[in-house]
Scaffold this active site. Structure first.
Site, mmCIF file in Angstrom:
data_model
loop_
_atom_site.group_PDB
_atom_site.id
_atom_site.type_symbol
_atom_site.label_atom_id
_atom_site.label_comp_id
_atom_site.label_asym_id
_atom_site.label_seq_id
_atom_site.Cartn_x
_atom_site.Cartn_y
_atom_site.Cartn_z
ATOM 1 N N LYS A 82 -3.022 7.185 -1.395
ATOM 2 C CA LYS A 82 -4.151 8.093 -1.619
ATOM 3 C C LYS A 82 -3.691 9.448 -2.144
ATOM 4 O O LYS A 82 -2.519 9.804 -2.065
ATOM 5 C CB LYS A 82 -4.971 8.236 -0.331
ATOM 6 C CG LYS A 82 -5.834 6.993 -0.080
ATOM 7 C CD LYS A 82 -6.776 7.126 1.084
ATOM 8 C CE LYS A 82 -7.604 5.835 1.215
ATOM 9 N NZ LYS A 82 -8.404 5.823 2.449
ATOM 10 N N ARG A 102 -3.960 -0.192 6.818
ATOM 11 C CA ARG A 102 -4.548 -0.799 5.615
ATOM 12 C C ARG A 102 -3.738 -0.329 4.409
ATOM 13 O O ARG A 102 -3.762 0.846 4.075
ATOM 14 C CB ARG A 102 -6.010 -0.349 5.515
ATOM 15 C CG ARG A 102 -6.776 -0.935 4.342
ATOM 16 C CD ARG A 102 -8.197 -0.358 4.320
ATOM 17 N NE ARG A 102 -8.947 -0.890 3.216
ATOM 18 C CZ ARG A 102 -8.875 -0.421 1.971
ATOM 19 N NH1 ARG A 102 -8.099 0.596 1.688
ATOM 20 N NH2 ARG A 102 -9.594 -0.979 1.021
#
Ligand code: 7PJ
Length: 278
Positions: free
Chosen positions: A223, A257
């Site tokens: 991210k 995740r």
């Protein structure tokens, strides 16, 4: 906290960390670039992630990338349901369905999904009831705003408290429709309506979410919070992602995740081995 999460006819042992492999079946997701759009590609990617040690495969058919086009229910069903069914049939892995859409929740559960992962924490009309009817565990994620505009100017007076209060209110909403607390997972929602500073505060103080006494899911893989520190593009954020995941594991994270299953599994195994040493 529950030690064993009941995922339909499978289960997840929460006394150790687990890796959830990301499988996007969207043509526009920001990292995979839609390369797993087609079922055979999805199955190959799933097989690799299972071999690499993923306990869960998270299948998503709606991109939450800012500016991504909304998909119709029919389109989302077309993208994800065949993947859910095939992966469940072919591999010994828990299939998670990354969706906010009640019809997709219901249909995926019918086809063998073992977990519901909703970035909107079941706030869409009908989603709470649809999820309750499946009896499956649910990951409730915090997001401020909506994907299209959430990164415009996120504001909090106290980010950790606000995330915690939101999660508490969603836990309550779940309990009110009869979902057992032991079936809930919480997630601070890294990158969802948060500045870089907000994301790092949440990581630093992750342990504060532990007193909700629920398993915690962490989604930081590649991210922009990692890019912001390293000044690296998405393709070069693996090492940074590993560092943040390990930190989050040590603060109480349970499920990770990620795009890079093998590397994350190796890191978690080593940290566990150190924890278990004399
Ligand atoms: C997350 C997610 C996350 C949960 C996405 C991306 C964006 N679900 N789905 N937590 N992120 N539970 O992978 O970059 O952080 S999509």
């Amino acid at each position: 906290m529950t030690q064993l999460l009941a995922c339909g006819d499978q289960s997840l042992d929460l006394t150790r960390p687990h890796v959830m492999g990301i499988l996007n079946v969207t043509p526009d997701s920001f990292y995979d670039g839609g390369s797993y759009k087609y079922l055979d590609r999805a199955l190959m990617q799933a097989e690799k992630m299972v071999q690499d040690g993923a306990s869960i495969i998270d299948i998503g058919g709606e991109s939450t990338r800012p500016g991504a086009k909304p998909v119709s229910v029919a389109e989302e069903l077309d993208r994800v349901i065949p993947a859910v069914e095939c992966i469940r049939q072919q591999f010994n892995v828990i299939v998670s369905i990354d969706t906010s859409t009640p019809a997709v929740i219901t249909e995926a559960a019918c086809k063998g999904a073992g977990l519901i992962n909703d970035v909107r924490a079941l706030q869409r009309e009908g989603a709470l009831q649809a999820a309750a009817n499946t009896g499956l565990p649910i990951c409730l994620m915090h997001m401020q705003g909506e994907p299209g505009s959430m990164q415009d100017n996120p504001q909090y007076s106290a980010v950790v408290d606000e995330v915690k209060q939101f999660l508490l209110s969603r836990i309550k909403a779940c309990e009110e429709v009869g979902i057992d607390r032991s079936q809930l997972i919480i997630d601070p929602g890294f990158g969802f309506g948060k500045s870089v500073g907000h994301n790092f505060s949440l990581a630093k103080h992750l342990a504060e979410l532990k007193n909700l006494e629920l398993p915690i899911l962490i989604g930081v893989s590649r991210k922009s919070m990692i890019g912001a520190i390293l000044h690296k593009d998405v393709d070069d954020r693996l090492f940074g992602s590993l560092a943040v995941n390990i930190w989050c594991y040590l603060q109480g994270g349970n499920i990770f995740r990620v795009h890079d299953v093998a590397a994350t599994v190796d890191c978690l195994k080593l940290v566990q081995a150190i924890q278990e040493a004399n």
